[in-house]
Design a protein around this motif. Structure first.
Motif, mmCIF file in Angstrom:
data_model
loop_
_atom_site.group_PDB
_atom_site.id
_atom_site.type_symbol
_atom_site.label_atom_id
_atom_site.label_comp_id
_atom_site.label_asym_id
_atom_site.label_seq_id
_atom_site.Cartn_x
_atom_site.Cartn_y
_atom_site.Cartn_z
ATOM 1 N N ARG A 1 45.461 30.582 53.126
ATOM 2 C CA ARG A 1 45.824 31.988 53.026
ATOM 3 C C ARG A 1 44.948 32.695 51.985
ATOM 4 O O ARG A 1 44.577 32.206 51.148
ATOM 5 C CB ARG A 1 47.090 32.226 52.374
ATOM 6 N N GLU B 1 43.999 32.616 57.112
ATOM 7 C CA GLU B 1 45.340 33.896 57.316
ATOM 8 C C GLU B 1 45.047 34.793 55.943
ATOM 9 O O GLU B 1 44.889 34.404 55.128
ATOM 10 C CB GLU B 1 46.490 32.971 57.381
ATOM 11 N N ASN C 1 46.925 37.260 53.863
ATOM 12 C CA ASN C 1 48.290 37.756 53.385
ATOM 13 C C ASN C 1 48.502 39.295 53.296
ATOM 14 O O ASN C 1 47.520 39.999 53.122
ATOM 15 C CB ASN C 1 48.474 37.358 51.823
#
Length: 389
Positions: A178, A224, A226
């Motif tokens: 992330r 990914e 956030n």
């Protein structure tokens, strides 16, 4: 946290559009680069066609405002700039350990040891080189599966066919892949809360960084971004840092929609009179006519976000437009768009029904007009009572 669905890329503008935008700013004038603050301001006022066209064409709005005779005082003071830099240096001291401590404190995870934190070198030649080096560092950090802190990375985001280079304060990469944007501001956070307007502006700016970061993540399996950013501010009235997680999904959606709208500025440009140009070499009266040929959506908030705000305010006041009083007032007055129309409605005969500008049936009083009449009557009663005392 669920994986994010990659967002479709906005279509690149045609050669004809790029030529048209070049004509608008002046054939020999290079496009003025967009930064995160400018893109965030676009998202804050998506209804302003004037700003959308000028930013899409790469017009230098500060120089244009000066040429129009309404120079802007828009910008950060030198004192605030120095104070902000000093606070950011404090937050990032000791190799970013304090920053990671704040992040882990807010997320409940275990902070990494100093030896487990990677600090990639991001220097390169030019913004293009720095953006490429940042993308490589993000790829390597995600593949390594450890903690990494990117200090002032460079991100590229295509806006109306031209790359805008954006520089967030920092990006944290977690072992699970992330990525989180860090935004460091010098306004205080008192009792874990800060001024709502300043937080909103910071969230809109951070949303631009998140959008650019998502463009990089779309090309990296396992990455990914956030949707919450880490906002770091001074605690209370001290210089000690504290932090809060700010969800920017709403701002992200507005920013994405507004930037997609910028790729279709040909619709706005097509409605302009032939020969319209914002070339600063043109006489002031021609520049004024060119600017006025594009609709603006002025509001007092523009004074803190747009270089043309003083010019637009002067024009709105001269036209008696109610939008000069604020978006809230403009929304309450419905179809009454000028101060003259508002005063006329308030002073009209209370016994005579008035149709609304939106086409309310004859004989039916518009609720806005009725409220204005009532307010005028109460004011008259109060003045009469005060005169009798």
């Amino acid at each position: 946290m669920p994986r994010q669905t990659p967002q479709p890329s906005t279509p690149a503008p045609t050669t004809a559009l790029r030529q048209r935008l070049a004509e608008l700013r002046g054939p020999a004038v290079p496009p003025h680069p967009l930064d995160a603050r400018a893109l965030a301001a676009l998202a804050a006022n998506p209804g302003c066609e004037r700003r959308a066209l000028l930013d899409g064409a790469g017009v230098d709005k500060a120089a244009l405002a000066a040429a129009l005779g309404s120079p802007s005082a828009f910008g950060q003071s030198q004192f605030a700039f120095v104070r902000g830099n000093a606070f950011e240096a404090k937050v990032k001291a000791d190799g970013g350990t304090e920053l990671l401590r704040l992040w882990c404190e807010r997320t409940g995870c275990e902070p990494p040891a100093a030896d487990d934190l990677s600090l990639p070198e991001l220097s390169a030649a030019g913004p293009e080189g720095r953006a490429a080096r940042t993308a490589l560092a993000l790829r390597e950090a995600t593949a390594a599966g450890g903690w990494s802190l990117l200090n002032h990375p460079m991100l590229a985001l295509e806006v109306a066919g031209s790359p805008a280079y954006l520089e967030p304060d920092a990006v944290v990469v977690q072992p699970d892949g992330r990525w989180t944007v860090v935004e460091i501001k010098s306004f205080p956070m008192i009792d874990d809360s800060a001024d709502a307007a300043k937080v909103g502006a910071a969230a809109r700016q951070a949303a631009v960084y998140v959008l650019a970061l998502q463009r990089v993540a779309e090309r990296l399996p396992g990455a990914e971004v956030n949707h919450s950013v880490l906002l770091v501010c001074p605690k209370d009235f001290s210089n000690l840092p504290t932090a809060s997680l700010v969800d920017v999904r709403k701002q992200l959606s507005v920013t994405r929609r507004q930037l997609a709208r910028l790729t279709r500025v040909e619709d706005i440009a097509a409605a302009l009179p032939d020969g319209t140009t914002f070339d600063l070499e043109r006489p002031a009266d021609e520049l004024t006519a060119a600017v006025e040929s594009v609709d603006a959506a002025y509001a007092p908030d523009c004074l803190a976000a747009c270089e043309l705000a003083f010019h637009c305010r002067e024009r709105a006041r001269a036209a008696g437009a109610v939008q000069a009083l604020g978006r809230g007032v403009r929304g309450e007055l419905g179809g009454l768009t000028t101060i003259g129309a508002v005063l006329a409605a308030a002073e009209s005969d209370a016994d005579a029904p008035t149709g609304s500008p939106a086409g309310r049936p004859a004989g039916e009083t518009d609720p806005t007009v009725a409220a204005l009449r009532r307010a005028a009557a109460l004011r008259a009663e109060a003045l009469e009572a005060a005169a009798c005392r």
